[in-house]
Scaffold this active site. Structure first.
Site, PDB file in Angstrom:
ATOM      1  CG  ASP A 104     -19.497  14.132 -80.364  1.00 53.68           C
ATOM      2  OD1 ASP A 104     -20.539  13.655 -80.846  1.00 53.68           O
ATOM      3  OD2 ASP A 104     -18.378  13.564 -80.468  1.00 53.68           O
ATOM      4  CB  ILE A 105     -15.984  12.006 -76.840  1.00 58.96           C
ATOM      5  CG1 ILE A 105     -14.774  11.777 -75.962  1.00 58.96           C
ATOM      6  CG2 ILE A 105     -16.031  11.019 -77.986  1.00 58.96           C
ATOM      7  CD1 ILE A 105     -14.831  10.473 -75.183  1.00 58.96           C
TER       8      ILE A 105
ATOM      9  CG  ASN B   6     -26.009  10.929 -88.042  1.00 55.22           C
ATOM     10  OD1 ASN B   6     -26.365  11.736 -88.888  1.00 55.22           O
ATOM     11  ND2 ASN B   6     -24.894  11.076 -87.343  1.00 55.22           N
TER      12      ASN B   6
ATOM     13  N   GLY C 162     -25.691   6.792 -90.847  1.00 59.84           N
ATOM     14  CA  GLY C 162     -24.406   6.907 -90.164  1.00 59.84           C
ATOM     15  C   GLY C 162     -24.507   6.837 -88.654  1.00 59.84           C
ATOM     16  CD  GLN C 163     -28.898   5.375 -84.522  1.00 58.65           C
ATOM     17  OE1 GLN C 163     -29.701   5.034 -85.399  1.00 58.65           O
ATOM     18  NE2 GLN C 163     -29.252   5.516 -83.262  1.00 58.65           N
TER      19      GLN C 163
ATOM     20  CG  HIS D 108     -27.201  10.581 -80.688  1.00 60.06           C
ATOM     21  ND1 HIS D 108     -27.307   9.216 -80.830  1.00 60.06           N
ATOM     22  CD2 HIS D 108     -26.318  10.990 -81.617  1.00 60.06           C
ATOM     23  CE1 HIS D 108     -26.506   8.823 -81.813  1.00 60.06           C
ATOM     24  NE2 HIS D 108     -25.899   9.887 -82.317  1.00 60.06           N
TER      25      HIS D 108
ATOM     26  CG  HIS E  67     -24.720  14.820 -83.976  1.00 58.70           C
ATOM     27  ND1 HIS E  67     -23.445  14.418 -83.668  1.00 58.70           N
ATOM     28  CD2 HIS E  67     -25.414  13.680 -84.259  1.00 58.70           C
ATOM     29  CE1 HIS E  67     -23.356  13.100 -83.763  1.00 58.70           C
ATOM     30  NE2 HIS E  67     -24.537  12.625 -84.122  1.00 58.70           N
TER      31      HIS E  67
HETATM   32  P1  AMP Z   1     -23.766   8.948 -84.386  1.00 51.17           P
HETATM   33  O1  AMP Z   1     -22.856   8.585 -85.537  1.00 51.17           O
HETATM   34  O2  AMP Z   1     -24.821   9.935 -84.777  1.00 51.17           O
HETATM   35  O3  AMP Z   1     -24.306   7.721 -83.696  1.00 51.17           O
HETATM   36  O4  AMP Z   1     -22.842   9.749 -83.387  1.00 51.17           O
HETATM   37  C1  AMP Z   1     -22.390   9.271 -82.176  1.00 51.17           C
HETATM   38  C2  AMP Z   1     -21.573  10.374 -81.559  1.00 51.17           C
HETATM   39  O5  AMP Z   1     -21.304  10.044 -80.212  1.00 51.17           O
HETATM   40  C3  AMP Z   1     -20.216  10.618 -82.242  1.00 51.17           C
HETATM   41  O6  AMP Z   1     -20.150  11.976 -82.695  1.00 51.17           O
HETATM   42  C4  AMP Z   1     -19.207  10.325 -81.139  1.00 51.17           C
HETATM   43  O7  AMP Z   1     -18.076  11.170 -81.184  1.00 51.17           O
HETATM   44  C5  AMP Z   1     -20.039  10.546 -79.887  1.00 51.17           C
HETATM   45  N1  AMP Z   1     -19.593   9.832 -78.696  1.00 51.17           N
HETATM   46  C6  AMP Z   1     -19.305   8.514 -78.589  1.00 51.17           C
HETATM   47  N2  AMP Z   1     -18.953   8.211 -77.333  1.00 51.17           N
HETATM   48  C7  AMP Z   1     -19.039   9.362 -76.622  1.00 51.17           C
HETATM   49  C8  AMP Z   1     -18.800   9.702 -75.255  1.00 51.17           C
HETATM   50  N3  AMP Z   1     -18.407   8.801 -74.353  1.00 51.17           N
HETATM   51  N4  AMP Z   1     -18.977  10.991 -74.884  1.00 51.17           N
HETATM   52  C9  AMP Z   1     -19.364  11.917 -75.772  1.00 51.17           C
HETATM   53  N5  AMP Z   1     -19.618  11.652 -77.069  1.00 51.17           N
HETATM   54  C10 AMP Z   1     -19.444  10.394 -77.492  1.00 51.17           C
END
Ligand code: AMP
Ligand code: ZN
Length: 114
Positions: free
Chosen positions: A30-31, A87, A93-94, A100, A102
């Site tokens: 995760d970024i 999520n 909280g998506q 995906h 986590h």
């Molecule tokens: P969600 O709130 O479950 O949709 O989480 C989306 C996740 O994607 C968050 O934890 C972000 O930090 C992560 N994210 C968004 N863009 C990127 C990216 N380019 N590379 C890696 N993780 C990302």
């Protein structure tokens, strides 16, 4: 799918720190990590939310969970454990509408989540 950030990572159009890849699943860091280990596992196929999973996808989702525990072992989470969460939509909280999970570990996580 166009304009989906995770599809772009699958297509290598934008970079991802990939920890695992096969023909069905991709896992990358995760970024914006919220734990010492924070890996995202995605199906390569674009599935927006849990509500879009079909009966044909059940093997894929099972495979993704098997991959999650293998990655957890490789990242030394085997003894202390980890959390695997997804999520779904607004109240969940998506933020990214490509299914995906986590994989979180490396510290004691609180429950219930906020
Ligand atoms: P969600 O709130 O479950 O949709 O989480 C989306 C996740 O994607 C968050 O934890 C972000 O930090 C992560 N994210 C968004 N863009 C990127 C990216 N380019 N590379 C890696 N993780 C990302
Ligand atoms: Zn996508």
């Amino acid at each position: 799918m166009q304009d989906c950030i995770f599809c772009k990572i699958v297509q290598k159009e934008i970079p991802g720190k990939v920890v695992y890849e096969d023909d069905q699943v991709l896992a990358f860091h995760d970024i914006n990590p919220v734990a010492p280990v924070h890996v995202l596992l995605i199906p390569k196929q674009h599935i927006p939310t849990h509500f879009d999973i079909t009966a044909e996808d059940t093997k894929l989702i099972g495979h993704l969970h098997l991959v999650a525990s293998r990655i957890a072992e490789q990242l030394d989470l085997g003894e202390k454990g980890f959390r695997l969460v997804s999520n779904c939509k607004e109240y969940g909280g998506q933020l990214v509408f490509h299914l995906h999970f986590h994989l979180l570990g490396g510290r004691h996580l609180k429950w219930p989540p906020g």
